[in-house]
Scaffold this active site. Sequence first.
Site, PDB file in Angstrom:
ATOM      1  N   ASN A   9       0.545  -1.151  -0.082  1.00 55.30           N
ATOM      2  CA  ASN A   9      -0.346   0.489   0.159  1.00 55.30           C
ATOM      3  C   ASN A   9       0.841   1.180   0.271  1.00 55.30           C
ATOM      4  O   ASN A   9       1.722   1.440   0.909  1.00 55.30           O
ATOM      5  CB  ASN A   9      -0.377  -0.135   0.963  1.00 55.30           C
ATOM      6  CG  ASN A   9      -1.986   1.736   1.750  1.00 55.30           C
ATOM      7  OD1 ASN A   9      -1.720   1.693   0.550  1.00 55.30           O
ATOM      8  ND2 ASN A   9      -2.477   1.700   2.192  1.00 55.30           N
ATOM      9  N   TRP A  10       1.328   1.804  -1.488  1.00 55.61           N
ATOM     10  CA  TRP A  10       1.941   3.083  -1.432  1.00 55.61           C
ATOM     11  C   TRP A  10       1.496   4.311  -0.612  1.00 55.61           C
ATOM     12  O   TRP A  10       1.995   5.176  -0.814  1.00 55.61           O
ATOM     13  CB  TRP A  10       2.287   3.246  -3.239  1.00 55.61           C
ATOM     14  CG  TRP A  10       3.231   2.038  -3.242  1.00 55.61           C
ATOM     15  CD1 TRP A  10       3.866   1.082  -3.416  1.00 55.61           C
ATOM     16  CD2 TRP A  10       3.999   1.897  -4.619  1.00 55.61           C
ATOM     17  NE1 TRP A  10       3.912   0.319  -4.101  1.00 55.61           N
ATOM     18  CE2 TRP A  10       4.062   0.535  -5.200  1.00 55.61           C
ATOM     19  CE3 TRP A  10       3.946   3.011  -6.469  1.00 55.61           C
ATOM     20  CZ2 TRP A  10       4.693   1.058  -6.270  1.00 55.61           C
ATOM     21  CZ3 TRP A  10       4.156   2.506  -6.851  1.00 55.61           C
ATOM     22  CH2 TRP A  10       5.258   1.514  -7.009  1.00 55.61           C
ATOM     23  N   LYS A  11       0.121   4.067  -0.385  1.00 53.43           N
ATOM     24  CA  LYS A  11      -0.590   5.190   0.440  1.00 53.43           C
ATOM     25  C   LYS A  11      -0.380   6.678  -0.559  1.00 53.43           C
ATOM     26  O   LYS A  11      -0.080   6.909  -1.897  1.00 53.43           O
ATOM     27  CB  LYS A  11       0.061   5.607   1.631  1.00 53.43           C
ATOM     28  CG  LYS A  11      -0.175   4.177   2.663  1.00 53.43           C
ATOM     29  CD  LYS A  11       0.071   4.986   4.079  1.00 53.43           C
ATOM     30  CE  LYS A  11       0.304   3.610   4.515  1.00 53.43           C
ATOM     31  NZ  LYS A  11       0.109   3.541   6.531  1.00 53.43           N
ATOM     32  N   HIS A  94      -9.901   1.331   3.952  1.00 51.61           N
ATOM     33  CA  HIS A  94      -7.889   1.562   4.867  1.00 51.61           C
ATOM     34  C   HIS A  94      -8.483   2.531   6.269  1.00 51.61           C
ATOM     35  O   HIS A  94      -9.419   2.756   6.026  1.00 51.61           O
ATOM     36  CB  HIS A  94      -6.393   1.415   4.158  1.00 51.61           C
ATOM     37  CG  HIS A  94      -6.001   1.928   4.606  1.00 51.61           C
ATOM     38  ND1 HIS A  94      -5.607   2.867   6.148  1.00 51.61           N
ATOM     39  CD2 HIS A  94      -4.597   0.581   4.822  1.00 51.61           C
ATOM     40  CE1 HIS A  94      -4.393   2.291   5.758  1.00 51.61           C
ATOM     41  NE2 HIS A  94      -3.607   1.405   5.736  1.00 51.61           N
ATOM     42  N   GLU A  96      -6.859   4.592   7.448  1.00 52.61           N
ATOM     43  CA  GLU A  96      -6.377   6.255   7.434  1.00 52.61           C
ATOM     44  C   GLU A  96      -7.636   7.068   6.805  1.00 52.61           C
ATOM     45  O   GLU A  96      -7.940   7.705   6.287  1.00 52.61           O
ATOM     46  CB  GLU A  96      -5.411   6.240   6.198  1.00 52.61           C
ATOM     47  CG  GLU A  96      -4.171   5.771   7.560  1.00 52.61           C
ATOM     48  CD  GLU A  96      -3.049   5.249   6.424  1.00 52.61           C
ATOM     49  OE1 GLU A  96      -2.786   5.523   5.149  1.00 52.61           O
ATOM     50  OE2 GLU A  96      -1.839   5.210   7.529  1.00 52.61           O
ATOM     51  N   GLU A 166      -5.659  -4.893  10.595  1.00 55.53           N
ATOM     52  CA  GLU A 166      -4.592  -4.342   9.972  1.00 55.53           C
ATOM     53  C   GLU A 166      -5.028  -3.184  11.425  1.00 55.53           C
ATOM     54  O   GLU A 166      -6.105  -2.523  12.024  1.00 55.53           O
ATOM     55  CB  GLU A 166      -4.612  -3.296   8.895  1.00 55.53           C
ATOM     56  CG  GLU A 166      -4.034  -4.254   7.925  1.00 55.53           C
ATOM     57  CD  GLU A 166      -3.656  -2.661   7.269  1.00 55.53           C
ATOM     58  OE1 GLU A 166      -2.728  -2.931   6.818  1.00 55.53           O
ATOM     59  OE2 GLU A 166      -4.403  -1.675   6.510  1.00 55.53           O
ATOM     60  N   GLY A 172       2.410   2.345  10.495  1.00 55.96           N
ATOM     61  CA  GLY A 172       2.626   3.034  10.787  1.00 55.96           C
ATOM     62  C   GLY A 172       3.448   3.498  11.898  1.00 55.96           C
ATOM     63  O   GLY A 172       4.243   4.933  12.368  1.00 55.96           O
ATOM     64  N   SER A 212       3.321  -2.482   9.877  1.00 49.88           N
ATOM     65  CA  SER A 212       5.093  -2.146  10.119  1.00 49.88           C
ATOM     66  C   SER A 212       5.180  -3.712   9.978  1.00 49.88           C
ATOM     67  O   SER A 212       5.553  -4.342  10.745  1.00 49.88           O
ATOM     68  CB  SER A 212       4.698  -2.234  11.690  1.00 49.88           C
ATOM     69  OG  SER A 212       4.601  -0.682  11.836  1.00 49.88           O
ATOM     70  N   GLY A 233       2.698  -1.368   4.069  1.00 48.36           N
ATOM     71  CA  GLY A 233       2.499  -0.259   4.261  1.00 48.36           C
ATOM     72  C   GLY A 233       3.973   0.270   3.802  1.00 48.36           C
ATOM     73  O   GLY A 233       4.989   0.378   2.573  1.00 48.36           O
ATOM     74  N   GLY A 234       4.965   0.820   4.376  1.00 47.23           N
ATOM     75  CA  GLY A 234       6.578   2.081   4.235  1.00 47.23           C
ATOM     76  C   GLY A 234       6.931   0.335   4.084  1.00 47.23           C
ATOM     77  O   GLY A 234       7.869   0.832   3.328  1.00 47.23           O
TER      78      GLY A 234
HETATM   79  C1  PEP Z   1      -0.702  -0.048   5.916  1.00 50.97           C
HETATM   80  O1  PEP Z   1      -1.377   1.361   5.324  1.00 50.97           O
HETATM   81  O2  PEP Z   1      -1.560  -0.272   5.347  1.00 50.97           O
HETATM   82  C2  PEP Z   1       0.458  -0.506   6.869  1.00 50.97           C
HETATM   83  C3  PEP Z   1       0.056  -1.568   7.074  1.00 50.97           C
HETATM   84  O3  PEP Z   1       1.451   0.307   6.567  1.00 50.97           O
HETATM   85  P1  PEP Z   1       2.768  -0.133   7.759  1.00 50.97           P
HETATM   86  O4  PEP Z   1       2.762  -1.653   7.147  1.00 50.97           O
HETATM   87  O5  PEP Z   1       3.176   1.700   7.411  1.00 50.97           O
HETATM   88  O6  PEP Z   1       2.113   0.086   9.067  1.00 50.97           O
END
Ligand code: PEP
Length: 249
Positions: A9-11, A94, A96, A166, A172, A212, A233-234
């Site tokens: 997930n590049w956000k 999501h 966010e 999640e 994040g 994470s 994500g990251g």
């Molecule tokens: C996400 O955005 O779905 C996510 C899991 O982010 P991260 O891996 O950065 O926690």
Amino acid sequence: MRKKIIAGNWKMNMTPSEAKALCETLKPLVAGSSADIVFCVPAIDIVPVVEAVRGTNIRVGGENLYFEDKGAYTGEISADMLKDAGAEYVIIGHSERRGYFAESDADINKKLKKALEKGLNPIVCCGESLEQREQGICFDWIRMQLKIAFDGISKEDAEKVVIAYEPIWAIGTGKTASADQAEEVCAAIRELISELYGAKTAECIRIQYGGSMNAGNCRELLGKPNIDGGLIGGASLKAEFGEIANSGR
Ligand code: PEP
């Protein structure tokens, strides 16, 4: 045996030119993966990313869609637009989007129905806040989120959905749920799907963990019986994503 699905997930990261460069870095690193590999990218990156990964094992997804087909919804993107641009997946609900853009469970249900109607593969997110976990309502919360998301969805369609568990406190933050915590919730989600649709659907639906996930913790998480992949994500913006993609081999 469920095939693992590792999705990035590049956000709101990567301009179109940066996106193309990232694809060139990641393509060889994920080429040998035995999992389904998906890059969920900002809307403006979908066309260049589809072009950049053509002929590889990488599929492309959007990060959101709107539930109407077309019209006066400034700034939104439709399922037809995603499909025509070459996206095959879409993230729905999501945390966010729920948090910053006030998406409700009812919106998520409409979006899920639209994605399925249009032949997109949905990745539906659910997860509790730290406060909810501490209050002991984690399972109730997630059951409510998913019961509303799946309301009116047929068994046949439910089997096409990927669920991403999640925990909001792990997204994040660098704080990962322990593999046992993640497995406990993913198993409870499978149990809920069994209640709603029966054991066969529960057995085939794929449930990801997200929060994470990185090269250091992915093996333990992905080794759990009810965790069928990761939403990342990251670490999806780095070469590290290649290590995660290959960790199931
Ligand atoms: C996400 O955005 O779905 C996510 C899991 O982010 P991260 O891996 O950065 O926690």
